[in-house]
Scaffold this motif. Structure first.
Motif, PDB file in Angstrom:
ATOM      1  N   UNK A  69      -6.873  -3.541  24.331  1.00 43.88           N
ATOM      2  CA  UNK A  69      -6.607  -3.048  22.977  1.00 43.88           C
ATOM      3  C   UNK A  69      -5.414  -3.772  22.388  1.00 43.88           C
ATOM      4  N   UNK A  70      -5.553  -4.169  21.149  1.00 37.18           N
ATOM      5  CA  UNK A  70      -4.428  -4.785  20.448  1.00 37.18           C
ATOM      6  C   UNK A  70      -4.350  -4.199  19.059  1.00 37.18           C
ATOM      7  N   UNK A  71      -3.143  -4.144  18.511  1.00 38.62           N
ATOM      8  CA  UNK A  71      -3.027  -3.481  17.212  1.00 38.62           C
ATOM      9  C   UNK A  71      -2.026  -4.128  16.283  1.00 38.62           C
ATOM     10  N   UNK A  72      -2.088  -3.702  15.031  1.00 41.07           N
ATOM     11  CA  UNK A  72      -1.147  -4.223  14.030  1.00 41.07           C
ATOM     12  C   UNK A  72      -0.871  -3.148  12.983  1.00 41.07           C
ATOM     13  N   UNK A  73       0.229  -3.355  12.272  1.00 37.33           N
ATOM     14  CA  UNK A  73       0.557  -2.463  11.166  1.00 37.33           C
ATOM     15  C   UNK A  73       0.074  -3.119   9.882  1.00 37.33           C
ATOM     16  N   UNK A  74      -0.630  -2.352   9.062  1.00 32.99           N
ATOM     17  CA  UNK A  74      -1.084  -2.873   7.777  1.00 32.99           C
ATOM     18  C   UNK A  74      -0.528  -2.017   6.639  1.00 32.99           C
ATOM     19  N   UNK A 116       0.837  -1.205   0.000  1.00 31.23           N
ATOM     20  CA  UNK A 116       0.000   0.000   0.000  1.00 31.23           C
ATOM     21  C   UNK A 116       0.871   1.255   0.000  1.00 31.23           C
ATOM     22  N   UNK A 117       0.305   2.400  -0.420  1.00 36.56           N
ATOM     23  CA  UNK A 117       1.095   3.634  -0.462  1.00 36.56           C
ATOM     24  C   UNK A 117       1.595   4.072   0.914  1.00 36.56           C
ATOM     25  N   UNK A 118       0.909   3.636   1.968  1.00 34.03           N
ATOM     26  CA  UNK A 118       1.308   4.069   3.312  1.00 34.03           C
ATOM     27  C   UNK A 118       1.088   2.929   4.300  1.00 34.03           C
ATOM     28  N   UNK A 119       2.065   2.702   5.160  1.00 35.95           N
ATOM     29  CA  UNK A 119       1.845   1.760   6.263  1.00 35.95           C
ATOM     30  C   UNK A 119       1.152   2.511   7.398  1.00 35.95           C
ATOM     31  N   UNK A 120       0.219   1.858   8.050  1.00 33.47           N
ATOM     32  CA  UNK A 120      -0.430   2.512   9.186  1.00 33.47           C
ATOM     33  C   UNK A 120      -0.785   1.492  10.249  1.00 33.47           C
ATOM     34  N   UNK A 121      -1.036   1.997  11.426  1.00 34.14           N
ATOM     35  CA  UNK A 121      -1.365   1.155  12.576  1.00 34.14           C
ATOM     36  C   UNK A 121      -2.876   1.164  12.795  1.00 34.14           C
ATOM     37  N   UNK A 122      -3.442  -0.008  12.974  1.00 35.45           N
ATOM     38  CA  UNK A 122      -4.875  -0.125  13.273  1.00 35.45           C
ATOM     39  C   UNK A 122      -5.012  -0.919  14.566  1.00 35.45           C
ATOM     40  N   UNK A 123      -5.748  -0.364  15.513  1.00 32.03           N
ATOM     41  CA  UNK A 123      -5.933  -1.039  16.795  1.00 32.03           C
ATOM     42  C   UNK A 123      -7.391  -1.428  16.969  1.00 32.03           C
ATOM     43  N   UNK A 124      -7.601  -2.524  17.672  1.00 31.34           N
ATOM     44  CA  UNK A 124      -8.958  -2.969  17.981  1.00 31.34           C
ATOM     45  C   UNK A 124      -9.150  -2.825  19.485  1.00 31.34           C
ATOM     46  N   UNK A 125     -10.207  -2.092  19.874  1.00 26.76           N
ATOM     47  CA  UNK A 125     -10.458  -1.853  21.300  1.00 26.76           C
ATOM     48  C   UNK A 125     -11.721  -2.561  21.746  1.00 26.76           C
ATOM     49  N   UNK A 150      -2.482  -8.931  23.666  1.00 26.49           N
ATOM     50  CA  UNK A 150      -1.698  -9.552  22.581  1.00 26.49           C
ATOM     51  C   UNK A 150      -2.589 -10.493  21.763  1.00 26.49           C
ATOM     52  N   UNK A 151      -3.466 -11.191  22.463  1.00 31.61           N
ATOM     53  CA  UNK A 151      -4.351 -12.141  21.799  1.00 31.61           C
ATOM     54  C   UNK A 151      -5.355 -11.409  20.907  1.00 31.61           C
ATOM     55  N   UNK A 152      -5.832 -10.274  21.383  1.00 31.61           N
ATOM     56  CA  UNK A 152      -6.778  -9.472  20.598  1.00 31.61           C
ATOM     57  C   UNK A 152      -6.103  -9.002  19.302  1.00 31.61           C
ATOM     58  N   UNK A 153      -4.856  -8.546  19.438  1.00 27.03           N
ATOM     59  CA  UNK A 153      -4.105  -8.098  18.260  1.00 27.03           C
ATOM     60  C   UNK A 153      -3.942  -9.245  17.274  1.00 27.03           C
ATOM     61  N   UNK A 154      -3.654 -10.411  17.815  1.00 24.37           N
ATOM     62  CA  UNK A 154      -3.441 -11.585  16.975  1.00 24.37           C
ATOM     63  C   UNK A 154      -4.747 -11.978  16.252  1.00 24.37           C
ATOM     64  N   UNK A 155      -5.852 -11.912  16.974  1.00 24.72           N
ATOM     65  CA  UNK A 155      -7.154 -12.230  16.376  1.00 24.72           C
ATOM     66  C   UNK A 155      -7.458 -11.293  15.213  1.00 24.72           C
ATOM     67  N   UNK A 156      -7.171 -10.013  15.425  1.00 24.08           N
ATOM     68  CA  UNK A 156      -7.395  -9.023  14.372  1.00 24.08           C
ATOM     69  C   UNK A 156      -6.568  -9.379  13.136  1.00 24.08           C
ATOM     70  N   UNK A 157      -5.315  -9.765  13.369  1.00 28.13           N
ATOM     71  CA  UNK A 157      -4.424 -10.129  12.256  1.00 28.13           C
ATOM     72  C   UNK A 157      -4.895 -11.411  11.573  1.00 28.13           C
ATOM     73  N   UNK A 204       0.173  -8.707   7.865  1.00 28.33           N
ATOM     74  CA  UNK A 204       0.135  -7.727   8.954  1.00 28.33           C
ATOM     75  C   UNK A 204       1.294  -7.933   9.932  1.00 28.33           C
ATOM     76  N   UNK A 205       1.718  -6.859  10.544  1.00 26.58           N
ATOM     77  CA  UNK A 205       2.762  -6.928  11.562  1.00 26.58           C
ATOM     78  C   UNK A 205       2.105  -6.619  12.902  1.00 26.58           C
ATOM     79  N   UNK A 206       2.007  -7.631  13.740  1.00 29.64           N
ATOM     80  CA  UNK A 206       1.353  -7.431  15.025  1.00 29.64           C
ATOM     81  C   UNK A 206       2.330  -6.757  15.983  1.00 29.64           C
ATOM     82  N   UNK A 207       1.906  -5.610  16.519  1.00 26.71           N
ATOM     83  CA  UNK A 207       2.751  -4.908  17.479  1.00 26.71           C
ATOM     84  C   UNK A 207       2.253  -5.197  18.879  1.00 26.71           C
ATOM     85  N   UNK A 208       3.157  -5.622  19.721  1.00 27.94           N
ATOM     86  CA  UNK A 208       2.773  -5.748  21.118  1.00 27.94           C
ATOM     87  C   UNK A 208       3.864  -5.088  21.920  1.00 27.94           C
TER      88      UNK A 208
END
Lengths: 283, 283
Positions: B242-247, B99-108, B265-272, B252-256
């Protein structure tokens, strides 16, 4: 006796506030409800005076004049725009501005927190520069003192604890913290992120150390957007009650919005009352 | 089978994560724990592979290569700096950026909220301009779709609902909302303040009306500081996980972070995992 002028006050929610405030704060609080229209039937009680005039402009002018002449101690915004009130208050004839910058200070009562938090500026200054943030911090420290905190711990918020030239808020926080380094009646630290400013758990987890770490009394935000989202997330998701006022003028201007609960308006009023009593003691 | 490479993973908290993920997510999840030092005793189980190399640089390079070659579906940051991982991933040889830009998306996951919220970008882009915020919004919509929300309601946050030339975030939100006007698979609205984006009570109180009002699935913040304070206030004061990842990359790159709970961490992983399965279905 403390005199409170409510501009746009002949409305249900402000009459309720006056009644609840009388019950909870005692007989020394007197309300003058200024308005140019009347939505309510005001009971004949000694602690409420009604001032009904012809126009909004007259209403604001008369209330502000009452403040300028010393008859009124606190100005409270009722159903009227903040801008209209501020425009009048800022007119130089009244000589009401006492500080280099007016700023908004809010008091947050958060069920899950161990203490109340003061937040500034979530409502007035949009993108303060270093000088403005110093004034904002100064005003907030004054409010913290009048609220009974002798040496408030003040956190200058950012997204990081490191000074990073790519992150403007970290530079801003650093410069302001340097300015307040020698101040004895407050501990000012930053840049700090919110968790390390307010959560002892986060501080322990991250092995963080600092004079304010986990125990901030006052949160200074870098921009209005940060303050607004903090304010809203605390009320919407953390069940907080928040009330605020504008300081930097001779008397505080209590800001309330129509959607605020009576508890929130009362909290704002309490903060203003503390501020006033403190000023009266000092003068 | 989904393969997850954890960079800096031979550590207590990441071993725990692998074990909990195996229990909760099932047998189709396999972890490769990459590290250059070993803090733990890894049990002999089929769902964990250990990759111990000589240096941090080798560890990052080998894990990223495994992603580039298609052996790995998700890259997860363990105990290592985000910067080090990203620097490697961004190397053009790997051809991982899509993608043109990497960004972080978090799930709360917020106990007091009626639904989960996606938040972007609270961790990577500091002060996005209009183009960058469009990419951020686009990436977040893709994540919302893969998370099962067919037509996500996206709020572009500011401190106001009016476009105000003095408030940069309101202009930014306005321009981005115009860009997404004709998009059929998402409803993008802004500027909106957080309460009017997420609280039906606030919407009713303020007689507000709008396509996203009170029901946002996705919150796009104007700056990292706004995102960071929102993220932290939700975790510290509203008990959120809250867990998040870079897309914006092929996987995806899961950031913890070390202080994140296993749930986070598990929430972030589920999102990924959602994101990956969706991509696999589409390809």
């Amino acid at each position: 006796m403390i005199h409170i002028a409510v501009v746009g006050g002949l409305r249900e929610e402000l009459l309720t506030l006056a009644q609840v405030a009388h019950e909870q704060l005692g007989a020394h609080v007197h309300f003058s409800l200024y308005d140019y229209m009347n939505e309510v039937e005001v009971p004949d009680v000694p602690y409420i005076t009604t001032v009904l005039v012809e126009s909004e402009a007259k209403m604001v002018a008369q209330a502000t004049e009452a403040v300028a002449s010393g008859q009124v101690d606190i100005l409270m915004k009722g159903i009227i725009s903040t801008r209209t009130v501020l425009k009048e208050v800022l007119k130089s004839d009244y000589e009401l501005v006492t500080q280099p910058l007016l700023s908004h200070v809010a008091l947050a009562d958060i069920p899950s927190a161990s203490r109340q938090l003061l937040i500034s500026d979530a409502a007035m200054n949009i993108e303060p520069d270093v000088d403005s943030l110093i004034h904002i911090t100064n005003n907030a420290i004054t409010v913290a003192h009048s609220h009974g905190i002798k040496q408030p711990k003040v956190a200058l918020l950012s997204s990081t604890e490191q000074v990073n030239s790519k992150m403007p808020s970290s530079l801003l926080a650093h410069e302001v913290s340097v300015y307040f380094k020698k101040r004895a009646d407050a501990v000012v630290s930053g840049p700090l992120s919110l968790d390390l400013a307010t959560s002892e758990d986060a501080v322990a987890h991250k092995n963080f150390d600092g004079s304010v770490a986990g125990n901030a009394d006052v949160l200074i935000v870098p921009t209005i957007d940060v303050g607004n989202v903090l304010y809203k997330s605390l009320t919407v998701f953390a069940g907080a009650t928040i009330g605020g006022m504008i300081v930097g003028t001779r008397m505080p201007i209590v800001l309330t919005s129509r959607s605020d609960s009576t508890e929130s308006k009362l909290l704002a009023l309490t903060l203003a009352l503390d501020h006033i009593s403190n000023k009266k003691e000092q003068s």
